[in-house]
Design a protein around this motif. Structure first.
Motif, PDB file in Angstrom:
ATOM      1  N   VAL A   1      -5.215  -9.425   3.727  1.00 45.19           N
ATOM      2  CA  VAL A   1      -3.974  -9.051   4.417  1.00 45.19           C
ATOM      3  C   VAL A   1      -3.152 -10.311   4.609  1.00 45.19           C
ATOM      4  CG1 VAL A   1      -2.967  -8.149   6.556  1.00 45.19           C
ATOM      5  CG2 VAL A   1      -5.008  -7.069   5.584  1.00 45.19           C
ATOM      6  N   TRP A   2      -1.870 -10.235   4.250  1.00 48.94           N
ATOM      7  CA  TRP A   2      -0.954 -11.354   4.495  1.00 48.94           C
ATOM      8  C   TRP A   2       0.239 -10.792   5.262  1.00 48.94           C
ATOM      9  CZ3 TRP A   2      -0.334 -16.603   2.587  1.00 48.94           C
ATOM     10  CH2 TRP A   2       0.912 -17.157   2.896  1.00 48.94           C
ATOM     11  N   GLY A   3       0.313 -11.064   6.551  1.00 51.52           N
ATOM     12  CA  GLY A   3       1.432 -10.548   7.329  1.00 51.52           C
ATOM     13  C   GLY A   3       1.541  -9.045   7.176  1.00 51.52           C
ATOM     14  N   GLY A   4       2.673  -8.578   6.623  1.00 48.46           N
ATOM     15  CA  GLY A   4       2.879  -7.151   6.441  1.00 48.46           C
ATOM     16  C   GLY A   4       2.332  -6.603   5.151  1.00 48.46           C
ATOM     17  N   TRP A   5       1.601  -7.434   4.369  1.00 43.34           N
ATOM     18  CA  TRP A   5       1.140  -6.962   3.062  1.00 43.34           C
ATOM     19  C   TRP A   5      -0.361  -6.830   3.006  1.00 43.34           C
ATOM     20  CZ3 TRP A   5       4.034  -4.492  -0.124  1.00 43.34           C
ATOM     21  CH2 TRP A   5       5.430  -4.611   0.049  1.00 43.34           C
ATOM     22  N   SER A   6      -0.793  -5.783   2.326  1.00 40.14           N
ATOM     23  CA  SER A   6      -2.212  -5.456   2.200  1.00 40.14           C
ATOM     24  C   SER A   6      -2.389  -4.614   0.945  1.00 40.14           C
ATOM     25  CB  SER A   6      -2.664  -4.646   3.420  1.00 40.14           C
ATOM     26  OG  SER A   6      -1.989  -3.385   3.425  1.00 40.14           O
ATOM     27  N   ALA A   7      -3.628  -4.300   0.628  1.00 47.10           N
ATOM     28  CA  ALA A   7      -3.880  -3.408  -0.505  1.00 47.10           C
ATOM     29  C   ALA A   7      -3.247  -2.042  -0.280  1.00 47.10           C
ATOM     30  CB  ALA A   7      -5.384  -3.277  -0.730  1.00 47.10           C
ATOM     31  N   THR A   8      -3.234  -1.587   0.969  1.00 46.58           N
ATOM     32  CA  THR A   8      -2.658  -0.274   1.279  1.00 46.58           C
ATOM     33  C   THR A   8      -1.214  -0.186   0.812  1.00 46.58           C
ATOM     34  OG1 THR A   8      -4.099  -0.018   3.200  1.00 46.58           O
ATOM     35  CG2 THR A   8      -2.100   1.322   3.167  1.00 46.58           C
ATOM     36  N   ARG A   9      -0.435  -1.223   1.100  1.00 48.76           N
ATOM     37  CA  ARG A   9       0.968  -1.231   0.687  1.00 48.76           C
ATOM     38  C   ARG A   9       1.137  -1.749  -0.737  1.00 48.76           C
ATOM     39  NH1 ARG A   9       4.803  -4.369   4.331  1.00 48.76           N
ATOM     40  NH2 ARG A   9       6.385  -2.998   3.440  1.00 48.76           N
ATOM     41  N   GLY A  10       0.393  -2.825  -1.049  1.00 49.71           N
ATOM     42  CA  GLY A  10       0.616  -3.526  -2.299  1.00 49.71           C
ATOM     43  C   GLY A  10       0.290  -2.722  -3.540  1.00 49.71           C
ATOM     44  N   ARG A  11      -0.570  -1.712  -3.405  1.00 45.70           N
ATOM     45  CA  ARG A  11      -0.893  -0.880  -4.568  1.00 45.70           C
ATOM     46  C   ARG A  11       0.137   0.219  -4.806  1.00 45.70           C
ATOM     47  NH1 ARG A  11      -7.170  -1.224  -2.912  1.00 45.70           N
ATOM     48  NH2 ARG A  11      -7.598  -3.199  -3.989  1.00 45.70           N
ATOM     49  N   LEU A  12       1.076   0.367  -3.861  1.00 45.50           N
ATOM     50  CA  LEU A  12       2.126   1.376  -4.003  1.00 45.50           C
ATOM     51  C   LEU A  12       3.520   0.779  -4.069  1.00 45.50           C
ATOM     52  CD1 LEU A  12       0.833   4.058  -1.457  1.00 45.50           C
ATOM     53  CD2 LEU A  12       0.656   4.122  -3.953  1.00 45.50           C
ATOM     54  N   LEU A  13       3.720  -0.393  -3.433  1.00 45.92           N
ATOM     55  CA  LEU A  13       5.048  -1.006  -3.355  1.00 45.92           C
ATOM     56  C   LEU A  13       4.981  -2.457  -3.829  1.00 45.92           C
ATOM     57  CD1 LEU A  13       6.138   0.185   0.222  1.00 45.92           C
ATOM     58  CD2 LEU A  13       6.966   1.081  -1.971  1.00 45.92           C
ATOM     59  N   PRO A  14       6.002  -2.932  -4.532  1.00 47.77           N
ATOM     60  CA  PRO A  14       6.020  -4.340  -4.926  1.00 47.77           C
ATOM     61  C   PRO A  14       6.328  -5.233  -3.733  1.00 47.77           C
ATOM     62  CG  PRO A  14       8.062  -3.289  -5.589  1.00 47.77           C
ATOM     63  CD  PRO A  14       7.192  -2.201  -5.022  1.00 47.77           C
ATOM     64  N   GLY A  15       5.590  -6.324  -3.608  1.00 49.52           N
ATOM     65  CA  GLY A  15       5.815  -7.255  -2.509  1.00 49.52           C
ATOM     66  C   GLY A  15       6.583  -8.491  -2.907  1.00 49.52           C
ATOM     67  N   THR A  16       6.565  -8.821  -4.196  1.00 48.30           N
ATOM     68  CA  THR A  16       7.172 -10.063  -4.675  1.00 48.30           C
ATOM     69  C   THR A  16       7.959  -9.794  -5.950  1.00 48.30           C
ATOM     70  OG1 THR A  16       5.415 -11.455  -3.752  1.00 48.30           O
ATOM     71  CG2 THR A  16       6.661 -12.386  -5.580  1.00 48.30           C
ATOM     72  N   ALA A  17       9.098 -10.467  -6.070  1.00 42.16           N
ATOM     73  CA  ALA A  17       9.835 -10.530  -7.330  1.00 42.16           C
ATOM     74  C   ALA A  17       9.857 -11.986  -7.769  1.00 42.16           C
ATOM     75  CB  ALA A  17      11.253 -10.004  -7.167  1.00 42.16           C
TER      76      ALA A  17
END
Length: 278
Positions: A248-264
């Motif tokens: 988990v990094w701040g607001g990012w996790s596998a839960t979010r990261g596998r559905l939404l892009p976190g970085t461009a």
């Protein structure tokens, strides 16, 4: 936005560049040690990590051959990216707005060989104290652009200090993230804010003094800013969450990261001449 003190209020309002600079310098100076204590192990003292997913330059290979290259990391924080480049033979400079972040970097590299220690320069990432064409590569990993009102001004400055044919690679929070709460759990999967609302996120005192800010552009805004800065966009990456990663990094996790892009990540270069467009 996971380590800052609780503000008096959060607003969406325009911010001048001097306001953003003051807020950013003060916030990062205050958070430098805590930020490294929380994220230093994940980032690695001598690694170049492009975002909260954990993908590194060793894995993505976006910068090309660095042996003998003149490299500038803007928004360098503690200079991990510049040190990674220096270890591969680059003549590297790490610049940051925050003197305290650079002080952490100076401590981390104090015992390294001189060739592996980048020069540390405190400056605004939109106003660089370097001559035109000073560098072969300009890079930043989640630095500068999220924290300044004018992305175009930053990109024009980075293009200025690049030699013709030089490469500019930068990562930042993926613009789609703006529409979702910055929390790692399932509640971070429901859009609650307009992707097209470009008003900055501002934390401020009751008297209206900004203490922290983040700035949003759509993906189209970023591409247009690159082009208007005179750079050629050669690649755009949206790294997926690594299959075996559960951090988990701040607001990012596998839960979010596998559905939404976190970085461009945008890979650009300065044309060699006025006739070159690709």
């Amino acid at each position: 936005m996971d380590t800052e003190p609780t503000p008096d209020r959060v607003v969406r309002r325009p911010l001048t560049h001097p306001e953003a600079v003051r807020a950013g310098r003060t916030w990062w100076d205050a958070e430098a040690e805590a930020y490294h204590a929380e994220h230093g192990e994940f980032l690695g003292d001598h690694e170049l990590t492009w975002g909260p997913e954990g993908w590194t330059e060793s894995e993505l290979g976006l910068l090309g051959d660095l042996a003998g290259a003149r490299v500038l990391e803007v928004g360098a924080g503690a200079g991990q990216g510049a040190r990674w480049c220096a270890r591969r033979g680059a003549r590297a400079v790490a610049s940051d707005l925050s003197g305290s972040m650079l002080a952490v970097g100076a401590r981390l590299q104090a015992d390294l060989p001189a060739s592996h220690r980048p020069a540390l320069v405190q400056c605004d990432g939109t106003s660089l104290p370097f001559a035109d064409g000073s560098f072969d590569v300009v890079l930043t990993a989640h630095g500068v652009l999220p924290f300044v009102p004018d992305a175009g001004a930053a990109l024009r400055e980075w293009a200025r200090v690049l030699r013709p044919g030089g490469r500019c690679v930068f990562s930042l929070p993926h613009p789609v993230r703006w529409a979702f709460p910055d929390v790692p759990g399932p509640e971070g999967l429901r859009a609650t804010h307009s992707y097209f609302d470009r008003r900055p996120y501002v934390e401020e005192t009751a008297g209206g003094t900004a203490t922290y800010s983040e700035h949003h552009r759509t993906l189209g805004d970023l591409v247009r800013a690159v082009v208007r800065a005179g750079l050629v966009l050669t690649d755009l990456l949206e790294p997926e969450w690594p299959e075996d990663a559960d951090h988990v990094w701040g607001g990012w996790s596998a839960t979010r990261g596998r559905l939404l892009p976190g970085t461009a990540i945008l890979v650009c270069r300065r044309p060699r001449g006025p006739q070159e467009t690709a």
